[in-house]
Design a protein around this motif. Structure first.
Motif, mmCIF file in Angstrom:
data_model
loop_
_atom_site.group_PDB
_atom_site.id
_atom_site.type_symbol
_atom_site.label_atom_id
_atom_site.label_comp_id
_atom_site.label_asym_id
_atom_site.label_seq_id
_atom_site.Cartn_x
_atom_site.Cartn_y
_atom_site.Cartn_z
ATOM 1 N N ALA A 111 0.862 -1.190 0.000
ATOM 2 C CA ALA A 111 0.000 0.000 0.000
ATOM 3 C C ALA A 111 0.896 1.237 0.000
ATOM 4 N N PHE A 112 0.305 2.374 -0.335
ATOM 5 C CA PHE A 112 1.063 3.628 -0.466
ATOM 6 C C PHE A 112 0.351 4.688 0.358
ATOM 7 N N GLY A 113 0.986 5.175 1.387
ATOM 8 C CA GLY A 113 0.333 6.118 2.282
ATOM 9 C C GLY A 113 0.861 7.532 2.117
ATOM 10 N N LEU A 114 0.113 8.338 1.353
ATOM 11 C CA LEU A 114 0.468 9.749 1.212
ATOM 12 C C LEU A 114 -0.654 10.611 1.798
ATOM 13 N N THR A 115 -1.898 10.357 1.365
ATOM 14 C CA THR A 115 -3.044 11.190 1.769
ATOM 15 C C THR A 115 -3.344 11.062 3.262
ATOM 16 N N GLU A 116 -3.672 12.189 3.883
ATOM 17 C CA GLU A 116 -4.065 12.194 5.305
ATOM 18 C C GLU A 116 -5.467 12.795 5.422
ATOM 19 N N HIS A 122 -5.026 16.376 4.660
ATOM 20 C CA HIS A 122 -4.090 16.731 3.582
ATOM 21 C C HIS A 122 -4.240 15.764 2.429
ATOM 22 N N GLY A 123 -5.123 16.156 1.470
ATOM 23 C CA GLY A 123 -5.364 15.331 0.295
ATOM 24 C C GLY A 123 -4.660 15.914 -0.922
ATOM 25 N N SER A 124 -5.235 16.967 -1.489
ATOM 26 C CA SER A 124 -4.591 17.617 -2.639
ATOM 27 C C SER A 124 -3.279 18.294 -2.249
ATOM 28 N N ASN A 125 -3.151 18.593 -0.969
ATOM 29 C CA ASN A 125 -1.945 19.287 -0.487
ATOM 30 C C ASN A 125 -1.112 18.373 0.418
ATOM 31 N N LYS A 184 -2.887 7.920 7.892
ATOM 32 C CA LYS A 184 -3.148 8.094 6.460
ATOM 33 C C LYS A 184 -4.564 7.614 6.178
ATOM 34 N N MET A 185 -5.210 8.238 5.191
ATOM 35 C CA MET A 185 -6.612 7.924 4.905
ATOM 36 C C MET A 185 -6.809 7.656 3.420
ATOM 37 N N TRP A 186 -7.830 6.889 3.082
ATOM 38 C CA TRP A 186 -8.144 6.572 1.686
ATOM 39 C C TRP A 186 -7.040 5.756 1.031
ATOM 40 N N ILE A 187 -6.551 4.750 1.721
ATOM 41 C CA ILE A 187 -5.400 4.028 1.185
ATOM 42 C C ILE A 187 -5.826 2.697 0.551
ATOM 43 N N SER A 188 -5.610 2.605 -0.774
ATOM 44 C CA SER A 188 -5.960 1.375 -1.506
ATOM 45 C C SER A 188 -5.082 0.232 -1.009
ATOM 46 N N GLU A 215 -15.745 7.678 -10.670
ATOM 47 C CA GLU A 215 -15.853 8.811 -9.735
ATOM 48 C C GLU A 215 -14.649 8.831 -8.777
ATOM 49 N N SER A 216 -14.134 7.660 -8.443
ATOM 50 C CA SER A 216 -12.899 7.626 -7.638
ATOM 51 C C SER A 216 -11.689 7.986 -8.488
ATOM 52 N N VAL A 217 -11.685 7.435 -9.707
ATOM 53 C CA VAL A 217 -10.499 7.624 -10.555
ATOM 54 C C VAL A 217 -10.304 9.098 -10.907
ATOM 55 N N TYR A 255 -8.798 10.385 -7.329
ATOM 56 C CA TYR A 255 -7.498 9.978 -6.769
ATOM 57 C C TYR A 255 -6.365 10.225 -7.762
ATOM 58 N N GLU A 256 -5.157 10.105 -7.245
ATOM 59 C CA GLU A 256 -3.958 10.397 -8.055
ATOM 60 C C GLU A 256 -3.975 11.820 -8.583
ATOM 61 N N GLY A 257 -4.534 12.737 -7.783
ATOM 62 C CA GLY A 257 -4.665 14.130 -8.198
ATOM 63 C C GLY A 257 -6.050 14.327 -8.785
ATOM 64 N N THR A 258 -6.816 15.278 -8.207
ATOM 65 C CA THR A 258 -8.183 15.492 -8.691
ATOM 66 C C THR A 258 -8.147 16.141 -10.080
ATOM 67 N N HIS A 259 -9.320 16.137 -10.712
ATOM 68 C CA HIS A 259 -9.475 16.754 -12.033
ATOM 69 C C HIS A 259 -9.000 18.218 -11.995
ATOM 70 N N ASP A 260 -9.359 18.912 -10.901
ATOM 71 C CA ASP A 260 -8.959 20.326 -10.767
ATOM 72 C C ASP A 260 -7.444 20.467 -10.619
ATOM 73 N N ILE A 261 -6.858 19.608 -9.800
ATOM 74 C CA ILE A 261 -5.403 19.719 -9.569
ATOM 75 C C ILE A 261 -4.646 19.499 -10.877
ATOM 76 N N HIS A 262 -5.096 18.541 -11.692
ATOM 77 C CA HIS A 262 -4.388 18.311 -12.962
ATOM 78 C C HIS A 262 -4.532 19.504 -13.909
ATOM 79 N N ALA A 310 -1.043 28.261 -9.279
ATOM 80 C CA ALA A 310 -2.319 28.790 -8.781
ATOM 81 C C ALA A 310 -2.910 27.882 -7.708
ATOM 82 N N PHE A 311 -2.059 27.035 -7.082
ATOM 83 C CA PHE A 311 -2.553 26.108 -6.054
ATOM 84 C C PHE A 311 -2.870 26.824 -4.754
ATOM 85 N N LYS A 312 -2.073 27.883 -4.480
ATOM 86 C CA LYS A 312 -2.194 28.496 -3.144
ATOM 87 C C LYS A 312 -2.692 29.918 -3.289
HETATM 88 P P1 FAD Z 1 -9.440 17.628 -1.224
HETATM 89 O O1 FAD Z 1 -7.991 17.845 -1.438
HETATM 90 O O2 FAD Z 1 -10.035 18.056 0.075
HETATM 91 O O3 FAD Z 1 -10.225 18.315 -2.417
HETATM 92 C C1 FAD Z 1 -11.623 18.588 -2.362
HETATM 93 C C2 FAD Z 1 -11.988 19.447 -3.578
HETATM 94 O O4 FAD Z 1 -11.260 20.684 -3.519
HETATM 95 C C3 FAD Z 1 -11.590 18.768 -4.892
HETATM 96 O O5 FAD Z 1 -12.569 19.040 -5.864
HETATM 97 C C4 FAD Z 1 -10.305 19.459 -5.271
HETATM 98 O O6 FAD Z 1 -10.076 19.479 -6.680
HETATM 99 C C5 FAD Z 1 -10.533 20.868 -4.736
HETATM 100 N N1 FAD Z 1 -9.275 21.563 -4.472
HETATM 101 C C6 FAD Z 1 -8.309 21.232 -3.571
HETATM 102 N N2 FAD Z 1 -7.291 22.085 -3.649
HETATM 103 C C7 FAD Z 1 -7.601 22.971 -4.613
HETATM 104 C C8 FAD Z 1 -6.927 24.085 -5.185
HETATM 105 N N3 FAD Z 1 -5.706 24.444 -4.802
HETATM 106 N N4 FAD Z 1 -7.545 24.764 -6.172
HETATM 107 C C9 FAD Z 1 -8.787 24.399 -6.616
HETATM 108 N N5 FAD Z 1 -9.463 23.352 -6.116
HETATM 109 C C10 FAD Z 1 -8.867 22.648 -5.131
HETATM 110 N N6 FAD Z 1 -4.260 8.287 -1.390
HETATM 111 C C11 FAD Z 1 -3.095 7.650 -1.089
HETATM 112 O O7 FAD Z 1 -2.161 8.246 -0.574
HETATM 113 N N7 FAD Z 1 -2.933 6.315 -1.351
HETATM 114 C C12 FAD Z 1 -3.929 5.571 -1.919
HETATM 115 O O8 FAD Z 1 -3.746 4.364 -2.162
HETATM 116 C C13 FAD Z 1 -5.170 6.200 -2.226
HETATM 117 N N8 FAD Z 1 -6.200 5.472 -2.710
HETATM 118 C C14 FAD Z 1 -7.434 6.066 -2.851
HETATM 119 C C15 FAD Z 1 -8.540 5.287 -3.187
HETATM 120 C C16 FAD Z 1 -9.805 5.865 -3.286
HETATM 121 C C17 FAD Z 1 -10.989 5.011 -3.594
HETATM 122 C C18 FAD Z 1 -9.959 7.269 -3.106
HETATM 123 C C19 FAD Z 1 -11.308 7.921 -3.235
HETATM 124 C C20 FAD Z 1 -8.867 8.040 -2.780
HETATM 125 C C21 FAD Z 1 -7.598 7.460 -2.621
HETATM 126 N N9 FAD Z 1 -6.484 8.207 -2.216
HETATM 127 C C22 FAD Z 1 -5.289 7.588 -1.938
HETATM 128 C C23 FAD Z 1 -6.659 9.619 -1.855
HETATM 129 C C24 FAD Z 1 -6.742 10.554 -3.059
HETATM 130 O O9 FAD Z 1 -5.504 10.740 -3.649
HETATM 131 C C25 FAD Z 1 -7.336 11.869 -2.538
HETATM 132 O O10 FAD Z 1 -8.719 11.632 -2.275
HETATM 133 C C26 FAD Z 1 -7.171 13.003 -3.528
HETATM 134 O O11 FAD Z 1 -5.811 13.345 -3.677
HETATM 135 C C27 FAD Z 1 -7.977 14.254 -3.115
HETATM 136 O O12 FAD Z 1 -7.804 14.560 -1.783
HETATM 137 P P2 FAD Z 1 -9.096 14.832 -0.847
HETATM 138 O O13 FAD Z 1 -10.013 13.682 -1.019
HETATM 139 O O14 FAD Z 1 -8.608 15.141 0.511
HETATM 140 O O15 FAD Z 1 -9.810 16.093 -1.482
#
Ligand code: FAD
Ligand code: TGC
Length: 390
Positions: free
Chosen positions: A133-138, A141-144, A165-169, A363-365, A368-375, A388-390
């Protein structure tokens, strides 16, 4: 019965080698034989199908591009992409298991680990005898991920790890987790945390409507004593985990084409067979519009992925190029899933067809691995030079 036939509207197969096609065929055959018959029930019951682990290893899905001396398949990046495409044609959750094992666990051990770590973990991970497993997200702290609070302190002959760590596959069953945590100076490092270490627990996350055949959980560290030899010494800083994401995001850019192809293929077959107003619904312009747009979008996504694969093989693919392909292709797949569902009318909402499962998985894809907005912001930064992240 799995009747899938792969669309190739622009003869893209002509650009593949015989080896690529053989690798794809063996993954496709395995999905038809061992995934399609069991995946709907696994998803309905929200149960990870353990039976797929051996097969994933046999088709080279665990470490496709890791050298053979460490148990990997030693393949090129296009082969890796094609394997991910075929697996995700079956289910995004199954592809997730392979993505995490290959790009988020084996890759960092291979790229940043010691020789002893490589020998200890890589062959077993490649064989599916050990899962990672890979633990980055907390939780906060998801997108950041750079803001993470999980931390470790030097405690003599070991490190003391605390945090969550949360949301860890794969977390609920992983034997080893690559965990990213800050040291006392606030610098991010990777640690190999093994199941059985005191204070380490991995509770499962329930009630997901998406990726139900993939096990997701937390990683909780309560004064976990991590031996010093379990630190990945080769790279530190946020760039270390982000470089792993590059590899996994690349695999997703290919993988989702599989999900889209499955939705398109199902919708096309259904539309030709389903009679309304005395003729197949495929004969109505509104349904043809949907199907024609689907094959156009799939073809564009295939070309984008293939070109990215060529760049990756040459070591030239940039993070921003990978982001563009992940973002474009996931959006393409999710839109196709939604349109394909409508082509099937009421039948589209049942588990008799794969479309609704793909749609919910995507909807997960797209998150995860960076949201649509982050990309999008990664592309924005690349073309303007202004973050423009911060
Ligand atoms: P947030 O970061 O809280 O984002 C919420 C919303 O705010 C999103 O729409 C986002 O685009 C938007 N947003 C955030 N920042 C900005 C900004 N600067 N500007 C504009 N909009 C912004 N993580 C792991 O480490 N390991 C895993 O194996 C793993 N597996 C996963 C499996 C599943 C099924 C899911 C759902 C998630 C998994 N993740 C995993 C976590 C995943 O990478 C995070 O959910 C994702 O990075 C987004 O973080 P968040 O859910 O905290 O959303
Ligand atoms: P920023 O200041 O831009 O960068 C920090 C340092 O990292 C370097 N860097 C990279 N290095 C290698 N590869 C990359 N892709 C890199 N991107 C950046 C950068 O050069 C810098 O280095 P240095 O030496 O200057 O320190 O970082 P930031 O904090 O501003 O964040 C940028 C941002 C938002 C793009 C990044 O944090 C990000 O990508 N966020 C999204 C998080 C994410 O994708 N999480 C995924 C978790 S894993 C997962 O979801 C698995 S699901 C798997 C499955 O089931 O299939």
């Amino acid at each position: 019965m799995d009747l899938f036939e792969s669309p190739d509207y622009y003869n893209i197969d002509d650009l593949l080698t015989e080896e690529h096609k053989l690798i794809r065929q063996s993954a496709r055959d395995w999905v038809k034989r061992d995934v399609s018959p069991i995946i709907e029930e696994a998803a309905q019951q929200a149960k990870f199908p353990n039976s797929i682990i051996k097969g994933l290893s046999e088709i080279g899905a665990f470490g496709p591009y890791i050298p053979e001396e460490y148990g990997g398949a030693g393949l090129d990046q296009i082969s890796y992409g094609l394997i991910m495409q075929e697996i995700e044609r079956g289910d995004s959750g199954v592809r997730s298991t392979a993505s995490v094992q290959s790009s988020l666990v084996m890759f960092p051990i291979f790229a940043y680990g010691t020789e002893a770590q490589k020998q200890k973990f890589l062959p077993k991970l490649a064989a599916g005898e050990m899962m990672g497993a890979f633990g980055l997200t907390e939780p906060d702290h998801g997108s950041n991920p750079g803001g993470m609070i999980t931390n470790f302190k030097d405690n003599g002959d070991h490190y003391l790890l605390n945090g969550a760590k949360m949301w860890i596959s794969n977390a609920p069953f992983a034997d080893v987790a690559v965990v990213w945590a800050k040291n006392e100076e606030g610098r991010i490092h990777g640690l190999l945390v093994e199941r059985g270490m005191e204070g380490f627990s991995t509770p499962e996350t329930h009630n997901k409507w998406s990726l139900r055949a993939s096990a997701t959980g937390e990683l909780i560290f309560n004064n976990v004593k991590v031996p010093k030899e379990n630190l990945l010494p080769g790279r530190s800083g946020l760039g270390a985990p982000l470089s792993c994401l590059d590899s996994a995001r690349y695999g997703i850019a290919w993988g989702v084409i599989g999900a889209a192809m499955d939705c398109y293929d199902t919708a096309l077959r259904y539309a030709k067979e389903r009679i309304q107003f005395d003729k197949p619904i495929a004969g109505f312009q509104l349904q043809q519009k949907k199907l024609a747009e689907m094959i156009t979008k799939i073809t564009k996504a295939q070309l984008l992925a293939l070109r990215l694969g060529q760049l990756k093989n040459e070591g030239k693919a940039t993070t921003a190029q990978i982001s563009m392909a992940k973002r474009n292709n996931v959006e393409m797949a999710i839109k196709i899933a939604r349109e394909a569902r409508q082509v099937l009318g009421g039948m589209g909402i049942t588990g008799d067809y794969s479309i609704m499962r793909h749609m919910m998985n995507l909807e997960s894809v797209i998150t995860y691995e960076g949201t649509h907005d982050i990309h999008l912001l990664i592309t924005g930064l690349d073309i303007t030079g202004i973050p423009a992240f911060k």
